[in-house]
Scaffold this motif. Structure first.
Motif, PDB file in Angstrom:
ATOM      1  N   GLY A  36      29.554 -31.544   4.888  1.00  0.00           N
ATOM      2  CA  GLY A  36      28.486 -30.676   5.357  1.00  0.00           C
ATOM      3  C   GLY A  36      28.208 -30.883   6.837  1.00  0.00           C
ATOM      4  N   SER A  37      27.225 -30.158   7.332  1.00  0.00           N
ATOM      5  CA  SER A  37      26.877 -30.226   8.752  1.00  0.00           C
ATOM      6  C   SER A  37      25.545 -30.936   8.935  1.00  0.00           C
ATOM      7  CB  SER A  37      26.777 -28.817   9.352  1.00  0.00           C
ATOM      8  OG  SER A  37      28.028 -28.176   9.299  1.00  0.00           O
ATOM      9  N   GLY A  38      25.530 -31.889   9.836  1.00  0.00           N
ATOM     10  CA  GLY A  38      24.270 -32.511  10.216  1.00  0.00           C
ATOM     11  C   GLY A  38      23.504 -31.583  11.135  1.00  0.00           C
ATOM     12  N   SER A  39      22.360 -32.048  11.627  1.00  0.00           N
ATOM     13  CA  SER A  39      21.559 -31.211  12.521  1.00  0.00           C
ATOM     14  C   SER A  39      21.069 -32.027  13.699  1.00  0.00           C
ATOM     15  CB  SER A  39      20.358 -30.603  11.780  1.00  0.00           C
ATOM     16  OG  SER A  39      19.516 -31.626  11.279  1.00  0.00           O
ATOM     17  N   LEU A  40      20.881 -31.348  14.810  1.00  0.00           N
ATOM     18  CA  LEU A  40      20.461 -31.976  16.053  1.00  0.00           C
ATOM     19  C   LEU A  40      19.139 -31.387  16.505  1.00  0.00           C
ATOM     20  CD1 LEU A  40      21.006 -33.824  18.462  1.00  0.00           C
ATOM     21  CD2 LEU A  40      22.372 -31.999  19.475  1.00  0.00           C
ATOM     22  N   GLY A  41      18.113 -32.237  16.610  1.00  0.00           N
ATOM     23  CA  GLY A  41      16.809 -31.808  17.089  1.00  0.00           C
ATOM     24  C   GLY A  41      16.591 -32.280  18.511  1.00  0.00           C
ATOM     25  N   LEU A  42      15.541 -31.768  19.137  1.00  0.00           N
ATOM     26  CA  LEU A  42      15.283 -32.072  20.540  1.00  0.00           C
ATOM     27  C   LEU A  42      13.790 -32.174  20.808  1.00  0.00           C
ATOM     28  CD1 LEU A  42      15.997 -32.251  23.587  1.00  0.00           C
ATOM     29  CD2 LEU A  42      16.017 -29.749  23.612  1.00  0.00           C
ATOM     30  N   ALA A  43      13.410 -33.255  21.483  1.00  0.00           N
ATOM     31  CA  ALA A  43      12.047 -33.406  21.974  1.00  0.00           C
ATOM     32  C   ALA A  43      12.132 -33.584  23.488  1.00  0.00           C
ATOM     33  CB  ALA A  43      11.362 -34.605  21.324  1.00  0.00           C
ATOM     34  N   VAL A  44      11.611 -32.621  24.233  1.00  0.00           N
ATOM     35  CA  VAL A  44      11.671 -32.661  25.698  1.00  0.00           C
ATOM     36  C   VAL A  44      10.296 -33.003  26.252  1.00  0.00           C
ATOM     37  CG1 VAL A  44      12.056 -31.308  27.784  1.00  0.00           C
ATOM     38  CG2 VAL A  44      13.573 -31.027  25.826  1.00  0.00           C
ATOM     39  N   SER A  45      10.229 -34.066  27.040  1.00  0.00           N
ATOM     40  CA  SER A  45       8.972 -34.451  27.682  1.00  0.00           C
ATOM     41  C   SER A  45       8.855 -33.839  29.065  1.00  0.00           C
ATOM     42  CB  SER A  45       8.880 -35.980  27.786  1.00  0.00           C
ATOM     43  OG  SER A  45       8.910 -36.579  26.505  1.00  0.00           O
ATOM     44  N   ASN A  46       9.993 -33.598  29.702  1.00  0.00           N
ATOM     45  CA  ASN A  46      10.015 -33.063  31.053  1.00  0.00           C
ATOM     46  C   ASN A  46      10.545 -31.632  31.016  1.00  0.00           C
ATOM     47  OD1 ASN A  46      10.567 -32.470  33.798  1.00  0.00           O
ATOM     48  ND2 ASN A  46      10.825 -34.642  34.246  1.00  0.00           N
ATOM     49  N   GLN A  47       9.714 -30.686  31.450  1.00  0.00           N
ATOM     50  CA  GLN A  47      10.116 -29.282  31.394  1.00  0.00           C
ATOM     51  C   GLN A  47      11.233 -28.938  32.382  1.00  0.00           C
ATOM     52  OE1 GLN A  47       9.041 -27.294  28.937  1.00  0.00           O
ATOM     53  NE2 GLN A  47       8.063 -29.192  28.275  1.00  0.00           N
ATOM     54  N   SER A  48      11.597 -29.881  33.223  1.00  0.00           N
ATOM     55  CA  SER A  48      12.726 -29.653  34.125  1.00  0.00           C
ATOM     56  C   SER A  48      14.053 -29.854  33.398  1.00  0.00           C
ATOM     57  CB  SER A  48      12.650 -30.596  35.327  1.00  0.00           C
ATOM     58  OG  SER A  48      12.806 -31.948  34.933  1.00  0.00           O
ATOM     59  N   VAL A  49      13.987 -30.316  32.153  1.00  0.00           N
ATOM     60  CA  VAL A  49      15.189 -30.491  31.341  1.00  0.00           C
ATOM     61  C   VAL A  49      15.418 -29.218  30.539  1.00  0.00           C
ATOM     62  CG1 VAL A  49      16.304 -31.823  29.511  1.00  0.00           C
ATOM     63  CG2 VAL A  49      14.792 -32.971  31.158  1.00  0.00           C
ATOM     64  N   THR A  50      16.588 -28.620  30.695  1.00  0.00           N
ATOM     65  CA  THR A  50      16.942 -27.428  29.922  1.00  0.00           C
ATOM     66  C   THR A  50      18.170 -27.728  29.082  1.00  0.00           C
ATOM     67  OG1 THR A  50      18.267 -26.560  31.767  1.00  0.00           O
ATOM     68  CG2 THR A  50      15.969 -25.836  31.614  1.00  0.00           C
ATOM     69  N   VAL A  51      18.180 -27.186  27.881  1.00  0.00           N
ATOM     70  CA  VAL A  51      19.266 -27.439  26.943  1.00  0.00           C
ATOM     71  C   VAL A  51      19.685 -26.116  26.326  1.00  0.00           C
ATOM     72  CG1 VAL A  51      19.989 -28.703  24.893  1.00  0.00           C
ATOM     73  CG2 VAL A  51      18.275 -29.694  26.426  1.00  0.00           C
ATOM     74  N   VAL A  52      20.966 -25.805  26.369  1.00  0.00           N
ATOM     75  CA  VAL A  52      21.471 -24.569  25.777  1.00  0.00           C
ATOM     76  C   VAL A  52      22.778 -24.859  25.054  1.00  0.00           C
ATOM     77  CG1 VAL A  52      20.416 -23.066  27.502  1.00  0.00           C
ATOM     78  CG2 VAL A  52      22.722 -23.942  27.880  1.00  0.00           C
ATOM     79  N   PRO A  53      23.081 -24.078  24.001  1.00  0.00           N
ATOM     80  CA  PRO A  53      24.404 -24.220  23.378  1.00  0.00           C
ATOM     81  C   PRO A  53      25.490 -23.794  24.356  1.00  0.00           C
ATOM     82  CG  PRO A  53      22.892 -22.985  21.975  1.00  0.00           C
ATOM     83  CD  PRO A  53      22.250 -23.095  23.327  1.00  0.00           C
ATOM     84  N   GLU A  54      26.681 -24.276  24.122  1.00  0.00           N
ATOM     85  CA  GLU A  54      27.827 -23.854  24.921  1.00  0.00           C
ATOM     86  C   GLU A  54      28.128 -22.380  24.640  1.00  0.00           C
ATOM     87  OE1 GLU A  54      30.306 -25.986  27.251  1.00  0.00           O
ATOM     88  OE2 GLU A  54      28.142 -25.880  27.434  1.00  0.00           O
ATOM     89  N   PRO A  55      28.802 -21.682  25.560  1.00  0.00           N
ATOM     90  CA  PRO A  55      29.091 -20.252  25.372  1.00  0.00           C
ATOM     91  C   PRO A  55      29.737 -19.913  24.033  1.00  0.00           C
ATOM     92  CG  PRO A  55      29.629 -20.914  27.599  1.00  0.00           C
ATOM     93  CD  PRO A  55      29.252 -22.173  26.859  1.00  0.00           C
ATOM     94  N   ALA A  56      30.601 -20.783  23.517  1.00  0.00           N
ATOM     95  CA  ALA A  56      31.251 -20.497  22.239  1.00  0.00           C
ATOM     96  C   ALA A  56      30.231 -20.392  21.118  1.00  0.00           C
ATOM     97  CB  ALA A  56      32.281 -21.579  21.912  1.00  0.00           C
ATOM     98  N   ALA A  57      29.224 -21.264  21.137  1.00  0.00           N
ATOM     99  CA  ALA A  57      28.189 -21.220  20.105  1.00  0.00           C
ATOM    100  C   ALA A  57      27.339 -19.969  20.254  1.00  0.00           C
ATOM    101  CB  ALA A  57      27.322 -22.474  20.184  1.00  0.00           C
ATOM    102  N   LEU A  58      27.024 -19.622  21.496  1.00  0.00           N
ATOM    103  CA  LEU A  58      26.247 -18.407  21.731  1.00  0.00           C
ATOM    104  C   LEU A  58      27.024 -17.175  21.267  1.00  0.00           C
ATOM    105  CD1 LEU A  58      24.774 -19.098  25.288  1.00  0.00           C
ATOM    106  CD2 LEU A  58      23.525 -19.051  23.123  1.00  0.00           C
ATOM    107  N   LEU A  59      28.338 -17.163  21.523  1.00  0.00           N
ATOM    108  CA  LEU A  59      29.162 -16.032  21.099  1.00  0.00           C
ATOM    109  C   LEU A  59      29.169 -15.914  19.587  1.00  0.00           C
ATOM    110  CD1 LEU A  59      31.145 -13.755  21.715  1.00  0.00           C
ATOM    111  CD2 LEU A  59      32.990 -15.447  21.740  1.00  0.00           C
TER     112      LEU A  59
END
Length: 221
Positions: free
Chosen positions: A164-187
């Motif tokens: 199966g697939s695990g999952s990845l969560g995110l807690a950002v304290s600094n709004q200068s940090v941006t996180v996006v999926p790679e283009p393949a995931a977005l596609l």
């Protein structure tokens, strides 16, 4: 009836778009690579260190994190428990680890991050990949979590089942940090939305009109 179908169709698309937006901001598929960017222009120092660490403990299901395509970083200041891999560095949650690079602040630091790991039917241990920044006097930089000093904390939860697939969560304290999926995931997400839209559009058209003139597209059987 037709108006009601169109309304439900439009409403579902909006909900799907919202789900994709939320997924891009806080949770990611296990097999995907995410791109992390840190705007250091708000830091109170001109230079310092950017540190990374994956929480480790004995007797837990193995989880790994790979950092690659690092841009804007200086030389290695400290490295223990971290192995060199193609294009970057590998971390394991069964080995104490710490990786620190020198960095010039004021611009953008970025890297790619990917997780993998064994399944865990009980999900008793969640691994945390923490990113922190310090100045030359080791004072934390940016808007950091007071408990951990982290700018961002990536949490890996293993799959409940083998294969199966695990999952990845995110807690950002600094709004200068941006996180996006790679283009393949977005596609992949975009293709899924388009496919869903086509299926719903086909269902919304009365059967007697599906093969009539002016449809503009057809779906293979």
């Amino acid at each position: 009836m037709n108006i009601d179908i169109k309304h439900r169709f439009s409403s579902l698309l909006r909900h799907l778009a919202l789900a994709v937006t939320l997924a891009a901001g806080s949770s990611f598929a296990s097999a995907g690579v995410i791109h992390v960017a840190i705007d250091t222009s708000t830091f109170n120092a001109a230079s310092g260190y950017l540190d990374m660490q994956l929480s480790a403990s004995g007797g837990v299901p193995l989880a790994t994190a790979v950092v690659s395509n690092m841009v804007g970083f200086g030389g290695i200041d400290l490295n223990f428990g971290v192995t060199a891999v193609a294009g970057g560095f590998g971390f394991r949650n069964d080995t104490p680890n710490y990786l620190s690079h020198t960095a010039t602040f004021g611009g953008l630091l970025s890297f790619d991050l990917a997780f993998d790991g064994a399944y865990d039917p009980l999900t008793q241990y969640v691994s945390h990949f923490v990113v922190t920044a310090y100045d030359e006097a080791f004072a934390p930089q940016g808007a950091f979590d007071q408990a951990t000093g982290a700018l961002a904390d990536f949490s890996w939860t293993p799959s409940l089942t083998q294969g199966g697939s695990g999952s990845l969560g995110l807690a950002v304290s600094n709004q200068s940090v941006t996180v996006v999926p790679e283009p393949a995931a977005l596609l992949l997400m975009a293709v899924g939305l388009v496919a869903m839209a086509l299926v719903l559009r086909r269902r919304s058209v009365p059967p007697r009109h599906r093969h009539g003139a002016g449809m503009g597209f057809g779906l293979a059987a």
